[in-house]
Motif scaffolding. Sequence first.
Motif, mmCIF file in Angstrom:
data_model
loop_
_atom_site.group_PDB
_atom_site.id
_atom_site.type_symbol
_atom_site.label_atom_id
_atom_site.label_comp_id
_atom_site.label_asym_id
_atom_site.label_seq_id
_atom_site.Cartn_x
_atom_site.Cartn_y
_atom_site.Cartn_z
ATOM 1 N N SER A 110 -17.818 -10.829 -23.618
ATOM 2 C CA SER A 110 -16.733 -9.787 -24.398
ATOM 3 C C SER A 110 -15.516 -9.369 -22.997
ATOM 4 O O SER A 110 -14.556 -9.030 -23.527
ATOM 5 C CB SER A 110 -17.389 -8.525 -24.879
ATOM 6 N N ILE A 160 -22.314 -1.627 -21.326
ATOM 7 C CA ILE A 160 -23.020 -2.923 -21.926
ATOM 8 C C ILE A 160 -21.777 -4.021 -21.881
ATOM 9 O O ILE A 160 -20.701 -3.983 -22.460
ATOM 10 C CB ILE A 160 -23.304 -2.710 -23.122
ATOM 11 N N TYR A 161 -22.216 -5.109 -21.371
ATOM 12 C CA TYR A 161 -21.326 -6.432 -21.450
ATOM 13 C C TYR A 161 -21.951 -7.236 -22.393
ATOM 14 O O TYR A 161 -23.385 -7.612 -22.213
ATOM 15 C CB TYR A 161 -21.410 -7.009 -20.054
ATOM 16 N N GLU A 162 -21.305 -7.560 -23.351
ATOM 17 C CA GLU A 162 -21.787 -8.494 -24.660
ATOM 18 C C GLU A 162 -21.582 -10.126 -24.156
ATOM 19 O O GLU A 162 -20.574 -10.619 -23.679
ATOM 20 C CB GLU A 162 -21.164 -8.210 -25.779
ATOM 21 N N THR A 169 -21.851 -13.851 -25.576
ATOM 22 C CA THR A 169 -22.334 -14.741 -27.008
ATOM 23 C C THR A 169 -22.711 -16.233 -26.449
ATOM 24 O O THR A 169 -22.038 -16.891 -25.697
ATOM 25 C CB THR A 169 -21.094 -14.632 -27.751
ATOM 26 N N THR A 203 -31.028 -8.623 -22.027
ATOM 27 C CA THR A 203 -31.796 -9.409 -23.092
ATOM 28 C C THR A 203 -32.678 -10.277 -22.651
ATOM 29 O O THR A 203 -32.159 -11.337 -21.746
ATOM 30 C CB THR A 203 -30.998 -10.203 -24.102
ATOM 31 N N LYS A 207 -25.634 -16.554 -31.319
ATOM 32 C CA LYS A 207 -26.111 -15.350 -31.019
ATOM 33 C C LYS A 207 -25.704 -14.450 -29.844
ATOM 34 O O LYS A 207 -25.158 -14.866 -28.979
ATOM 35 C CB LYS A 207 -27.643 -15.345 -31.384
ATOM 36 N N LYS A 208 -25.888 -13.107 -30.006
ATOM 37 C CA LYS A 208 -25.317 -12.223 -28.878
ATOM 38 C C LYS A 208 -26.443 -11.582 -27.997
ATOM 39 O O LYS A 208 -27.586 -11.333 -28.834
ATOM 40 C CB LYS A 208 -24.393 -11.190 -29.488
ATOM 41 N N GLY A 209 -26.330 -11.335 -26.939
ATOM 42 C CA GLY A 209 -27.034 -10.641 -25.928
ATOM 43 C C GLY A 209 -26.429 -9.803 -25.237
ATOM 44 O O GLY A 209 -25.279 -9.771 -25.162
ATOM 45 N N LYS A 210 -27.173 -8.953 -24.525
ATOM 46 C CA LYS A 210 -26.435 -7.895 -23.452
ATOM 47 C C LYS A 210 -27.104 -7.866 -22.163
ATOM 48 O O LYS A 210 -28.105 -8.084 -21.835
ATOM 49 C CB LYS A 210 -26.627 -6.511 -24.224
ATOM 50 N N THR A 236 -26.750 -4.657 -19.585
ATOM 51 C CA THR A 236 -26.176 -3.270 -19.186
ATOM 52 C C THR A 236 -26.357 -2.968 -17.674
ATOM 53 O O THR A 236 -27.320 -3.065 -17.247
ATOM 54 C CB THR A 236 -27.115 -2.339 -19.950
#
Length: 170
Positions: free
Chosen positions: A74, A92-94, A96, A120, A128-131, A133
């Motif tokens: 993101s 939080i950095y998203e 994908t 994650t 799908k997405k993970g994070k 932080t």
Amino acid sequence: MKKTLSIIALSIIGFGLVSCKKENKETQNAETVATDSTAAGTPMTADSAVNPVAAPAEAAAPVSNEPSTSIALSESNFDFGKIKKGDKVEHIYEITNTGKNPLIISEVKPGCGCTAPDFTKEPIMPGKKGKVTLHFDSSSFEGNVQKYADVFANVEKAPIKLTFTANIQP
């Protein structure tokens, strides 16, 4: 012999504590800043990942044995703007998974003890997405700072560098 080893150990610990204290602007400006190549929604293959100068050997993270995949961030850099000294902030950095294999984040290593990561832990399936932080404690700093964390995952050019900046007011 024991005395020498004790002195060496204390020196290493002392250096580690001091290295996280106030930094001068020259050091901060010398750190790598991510470019627009990782702008929101832009797929980032392992080839376009920000690849910083190699870390010292003792900081090396394990290499993944998993099949490689590709990701889109993101963002890779975040600006907290002005914050008060002593504030504890987080961002939080998203991430994908744009590849065909599950994305596995094996480790997130911050560049300083003032930054703590969460991420994650389970595999992130394709699409799908993970994070990731990053929690930052500004207690030891004043003025403009730039910090980073290296994300180790099963992408071709790991680690992926996530950065943030803040202007810490007294």
